[in-house]
Design a protein around this motif. Structure first.
Motif, mmCIF file in Angstrom:
data_model
loop_
_atom_site.group_PDB
_atom_site.id
_atom_site.type_symbol
_atom_site.label_atom_id
_atom_site.label_comp_id
_atom_site.label_asym_id
_atom_site.label_seq_id
_atom_site.Cartn_x
_atom_site.Cartn_y
_atom_site.Cartn_z
ATOM 1 N N UNK A 52 0.819 -1.210 0.000
ATOM 2 C CA UNK A 52 0.000 0.000 0.000
ATOM 3 C C UNK A 52 0.855 1.263 0.000
ATOM 4 N N UNK A 53 1.975 1.258 0.745
ATOM 5 C CA UNK A 53 2.824 2.454 0.784
ATOM 6 C C UNK A 53 3.454 2.736 -0.578
ATOM 7 N N UNK A 54 3.904 1.695 -1.267
ATOM 8 C CA UNK A 54 4.480 1.889 -2.601
ATOM 9 C C UNK A 54 3.414 2.370 -3.574
ATOM 10 N N UNK A 55 2.247 1.766 -3.504
ATOM 11 C CA UNK A 55 1.161 2.149 -4.398
ATOM 12 C C UNK A 55 0.810 3.625 -4.216
ATOM 13 N N UNK A 56 0.720 4.082 -2.984
ATOM 14 C CA UNK A 56 0.395 5.479 -2.695
ATOM 15 C C UNK A 56 1.457 6.416 -3.252
ATOM 16 N N UNK A 57 2.719 6.082 -3.043
ATOM 17 C CA UNK A 57 3.826 6.908 -3.544
ATOM 18 C C UNK A 57 3.825 6.958 -5.068
ATOM 19 N N UNK A 58 3.669 5.810 -5.694
ATOM 20 C CA UNK A 58 3.707 5.744 -7.150
ATOM 21 C C UNK A 58 2.530 6.456 -7.794
ATOM 22 N N UNK A 59 1.360 6.330 -7.225
ATOM 23 C CA UNK A 59 0.191 7.022 -7.776
ATOM 24 C C UNK A 59 0.399 8.530 -7.711
ATOM 25 N N UNK A 60 0.979 9.016 -6.631
ATOM 26 C CA UNK A 60 1.279 10.452 -6.521
ATOM 27 C C UNK A 60 2.283 10.872 -7.588
ATOM 28 N N UNK A 61 3.279 10.050 -7.846
ATOM 29 C CA UNK A 61 4.260 10.352 -8.891
ATOM 30 C C UNK A 61 3.608 10.371 -10.266
ATOM 31 N N UNK A 62 2.697 9.457 -10.507
ATOM 32 C CA UNK A 62 2.038 9.388 -11.802
ATOM 33 C C UNK A 62 1.242 10.659 -12.070
ATOM 34 N N UNK A 63 0.596 11.202 -11.065
ATOM 35 C CA UNK A 63 -0.160 12.440 -11.234
ATOM 36 C C UNK A 63 0.768 13.571 -11.672
ATOM 37 N N UNK A 64 1.938 13.661 -11.053
ATOM 38 C CA UNK A 64 2.907 14.697 -11.422
ATOM 39 C C UNK A 64 3.436 14.472 -12.838
ATOM 40 N N UNK A 65 3.749 13.237 -13.157
ATOM 41 C CA UNK A 65 4.265 12.917 -14.497
ATOM 42 C C UNK A 65 3.238 13.255 -15.563
ATOM 43 N N UNK A 66 2.004 12.827 -15.365
ATOM 44 C CA UNK A 66 0.967 13.120 -16.358
ATOM 45 C C UNK A 66 0.705 14.619 -16.483
ATOM 46 N N UNK A 67 0.789 15.347 -15.369
ATOM 47 C CA UNK A 67 0.534 16.799 -15.432
ATOM 48 C C UNK A 67 1.613 17.535 -16.216
ATOM 49 N N UNK A 68 2.824 16.972 -16.280
ATOM 50 C CA UNK A 68 3.935 17.597 -17.003
ATOM 51 C C UNK A 68 4.105 17.049 -18.417
ATOM 52 N N UNK A 69 3.326 16.050 -18.762
ATOM 53 C CA UNK A 69 3.476 15.418 -20.074
ATOM 54 C C UNK A 69 2.970 16.326 -21.183
ATOM 55 N N UNK A 70 3.694 16.319 -22.294
ATOM 56 C CA UNK A 70 3.245 17.053 -23.472
ATOM 57 C C UNK A 70 2.168 16.270 -24.194
ATOM 58 N N UNK A 71 2.314 14.937 -24.184
ATOM 59 C CA UNK A 71 1.343 14.036 -24.797
ATOM 60 C C UNK A 71 1.193 12.811 -23.931
#
Length: 72
Positions: A52-71
């Motif tokens: 659960x701790x890894x999942x929470x950390x990774x999901x937060x990272x994915x939100x940041x990555x997608x927000x900075x993605x050009x496509x």
């Protein structure tokens, strides 16, 4: 990504990493020959759904990555 056995070596963060043939083919197709490019490939950077701790950390990272993605 096909559930294949990782057999293709790539250099990632100055280390050797084995990836599947499908992921390797995708990287080759998406790479840019004249400038660096950042790619998110879930088959390489996957989330351990059992922790659960890894999942929470990774999901937060994915939100940041997608927000900075050009496509996406």
């Amino acid at each position: 990504w096909g559930g294949q056995t990782p057999t293709r070596p790539i250099v990632c963060n100055n280390g050797l990493l084995l990836i599947t043939e499908t992921a390797f083919s995708s990287i080759r197709r998406l790479r840019c020959h004249f400038e660096p490019r950042k790619l998110w490939i879930d088959a390489i950077f996957c989330i351990n759904q059992a922790l659960a701790t890894e999942k929470t950390t990774q999901v937060a990272m994915m939100a940041e990555i997608y927000s900075k993605a050009h496509r996406v």
